[in-house]
Design an enzyme around this catalytic site. Sequence first.
Site, mmCIF file in Angstrom:
data_model
loop_
_atom_site.group_PDB
_atom_site.id
_atom_site.type_symbol
_atom_site.label_atom_id
_atom_site.label_comp_id
_atom_site.label_asym_id
_atom_site.label_seq_id
_atom_site.Cartn_x
_atom_site.Cartn_y
_atom_site.Cartn_z
ATOM 1 N N SER A 1 0.847 -1.203 0.000
ATOM 2 C CA SER A 1 0.000 0.000 0.000
ATOM 3 C C SER A 1 0.872 1.238 0.000
ATOM 4 O O SER A 1 1.929 1.266 0.647
ATOM 5 C CB SER A 1 -0.880 0.013 1.253
ATOM 6 O OG SER A 1 -1.498 1.276 1.394
ATOM 7 N N TYR B 1 -2.779 -1.354 9.765
ATOM 8 C CA TYR B 1 -2.711 -1.587 8.313
ATOM 9 C C TYR B 1 -1.359 -1.113 7.759
ATOM 10 O O TYR B 1 -0.694 -1.827 6.996
ATOM 11 C CB TYR B 1 -3.872 -0.850 7.658
ATOM 12 C CG TYR B 1 -3.984 -1.009 6.166
ATOM 13 C CD1 TYR B 1 -4.548 -2.152 5.601
ATOM 14 C CD2 TYR B 1 -3.577 0.008 5.305
ATOM 15 C CE1 TYR B 1 -4.680 -2.277 4.223
ATOM 16 C CE2 TYR B 1 -3.712 -0.110 3.933
ATOM 17 C CZ TYR B 1 -4.259 -1.256 3.394
ATOM 18 O OH TYR B 1 -4.390 -1.379 2.022
HETATM 19 P P1 NAP Z 1 -11.205 -5.464 -2.100
HETATM 20 O O1 NAP Z 1 -12.041 -5.075 -3.265
HETATM 21 O O2 NAP Z 1 -11.807 -5.445 -0.734
HETATM 22 O O3 NAP Z 1 -10.579 -6.902 -2.387
HETATM 23 C C1 NAP Z 1 -9.880 -7.614 -1.393
HETATM 24 C C2 NAP Z 1 -10.209 -9.081 -1.552
HETATM 25 O O4 NAP Z 1 -9.456 -9.810 -0.543
HETATM 26 C C3 NAP Z 1 -11.701 -9.384 -1.296
HETATM 27 O O5 NAP Z 1 -12.190 -10.297 -2.251
HETATM 28 C C4 NAP Z 1 -11.671 -9.974 0.104
HETATM 29 O O6 NAP Z 1 -12.737 -10.872 0.352
HETATM 30 C C5 NAP Z 1 -10.344 -10.729 0.068
HETATM 31 N N1 NAP Z 1 -9.908 -11.080 1.406
HETATM 32 C C6 NAP Z 1 -9.972 -10.319 2.530
HETATM 33 N N2 NAP Z 1 -9.519 -11.011 3.583
HETATM 34 C C7 NAP Z 1 -9.162 -12.238 3.121
HETATM 35 C C8 NAP Z 1 -8.655 -13.408 3.729
HETATM 36 N N3 NAP Z 1 -8.419 -13.465 5.056
HETATM 37 N N4 NAP Z 1 -8.409 -14.499 2.961
HETATM 38 C C9 NAP Z 1 -8.675 -14.469 1.629
HETATM 39 N N5 NAP Z 1 -9.170 -13.393 0.995
HETATM 40 C C10 NAP Z 1 -9.417 -12.289 1.731
HETATM 41 O O7 NAP Z 1 -9.936 -4.511 -1.990
HETATM 42 P P2 NAP Z 1 -8.912 -3.931 -3.086
HETATM 43 O O8 NAP Z 1 -8.976 -2.463 -2.965
HETATM 44 O O9 NAP Z 1 -9.052 -4.610 -4.386
HETATM 45 O O10 NAP Z 1 -7.558 -4.379 -2.389
HETATM 46 C C11 NAP Z 1 -6.624 -5.306 -2.971
HETATM 47 C C12 NAP Z 1 -5.279 -5.108 -2.270
HETATM 48 O O11 NAP Z 1 -4.805 -3.777 -2.538
HETATM 49 C C13 NAP Z 1 -5.371 -5.217 -0.755
HETATM 50 O O12 NAP Z 1 -4.225 -5.901 -0.274
HETATM 51 C C14 NAP Z 1 -5.384 -3.787 -0.282
HETATM 52 O O13 NAP Z 1 -4.898 -3.672 1.023
HETATM 53 C C15 NAP Z 1 -4.485 -3.140 -1.312
HETATM 54 N N6 NAP Z 1 -4.658 -1.683 -1.453
HETATM 55 C C16 NAP Z 1 -5.754 -1.151 -2.074
HETATM 56 C C17 NAP Z 1 -5.835 0.225 -2.230
HETATM 57 C C18 NAP Z 1 -6.982 0.896 -2.933
HETATM 58 O O14 NAP Z 1 -6.919 2.131 -3.153
HETATM 59 N N7 NAP Z 1 -8.039 0.206 -3.302
HETATM 60 C C19 NAP Z 1 -4.820 1.053 -1.733
HETATM 61 C C20 NAP Z 1 -3.747 0.483 -1.093
HETATM 62 C C21 NAP Z 1 -3.661 -0.894 -0.973
HETATM 63 P P3 NAP Z 1 -14.096 -10.295 1.047
HETATM 64 O O15 NAP Z 1 -14.551 -9.166 0.171
HETATM 65 O O16 NAP Z 1 -14.995 -11.484 1.048
HETATM 66 O O17 NAP Z 1 -13.698 -9.839 2.411
#
Ligand code: NAP
Length: 237
Positions: free
Chosen positions: A127, A140
């Site tokens: 992140s 986080y």
């Molecule tokens: P997202 O749409 O919430 O996708 C995250 C996925 O991970 C969801 O399908 C979630 O399942 C799954 N997940 C959560 N806990 C889990 C576990 N214990 N075991 C297996 N799967 C699990 O979020 P995203 O924004 O695409 O995030 C993807 C990555 O990018 C993450 O690591 C996040 O921290 C990072 N990130 C995102 C942003 C941003 O701006 N979006 C910024 C910085 C970092 P459920 O939905 O069923 O919980």
Amino acid sequence: MVVRNAVVTGGASGIGRAIAQRLSADGHRVAVLDLNPPAGDESAFKADVTDRGQVDEALAAVRERLGPVTILVNAAGLDGFKRFTDLSFEAWQRVIDVNLNGVFHCVQAALPDMLEAGWGRIVNISSSSAHSGQPFMTHYVAAKSAVNGLTKALALELGPKGITVNAVPPGFIDTPMLRKAEERGLLGGTVEDHIARTPVRRIGRPEDLAATCSFLASEDAGYITGQIIGVNGGRNT
Ligand code: NAP
């Protein structure tokens, strides 16, 4: 192009889903590991990345279906917002568990295949907050900073084995995680405010991350390892 078997954790939503789709479009065979994989999708496997038994079981099922896994993208993640003085140890631990320990389990579970093949690509989605800090997200930010550290150290260990390890920290990407934070008023301003502060003047798309991962997973990226490659529209430099 050599067709590889890839696993994408968190591949049922947002960034992980776009990465899985892109690697598949690139010609790889892709399996998704997620807490709630879409029903009826044979390439999606249910696993909580914090549970080593579930991860091992899912990896065994992927191997049975596809064969050895030589590309791993760790995109599963869980955010959290709490003033540090109000943060319970349980909430701290869960966020560390999903974002950091989940990477530990998935890498250890997939690594034997890569060592055997003498070739591998590991990409950890961390992140941009690990670079900038973020109030109310100590757990986080700590976890994602540790993922960057793990990435650098592991790259040095695995370089001689033909395996690269890189981290891609996203910043401000339009996904369900970001939109939920917006709905709860936790973004520190509206999406439009953030766009105005973003040098490229737009919100990031999951496909921006997918394109970066596609390159890092390719043969062409073999000389890139131990790097933290930000995808954030210039919000962090
Ligand atoms: P997202 O749409 O919430 O996708 C995250 C996925 O991970 C969801 O399908 C979630 O399942 C799954 N997940 C959560 N806990 C889990 C576990 N214990 N075991 C297996 N799967 C699990 O979020 P995203 O924004 O695409 O995030 C993807 C990555 O990018 C993450 O690591 C996040 O921290 C990072 N990130 C995102 C942003 C941003 O701006 N979006 C910024 C910085 C970092 P459920 O939905 O069923 O919980």
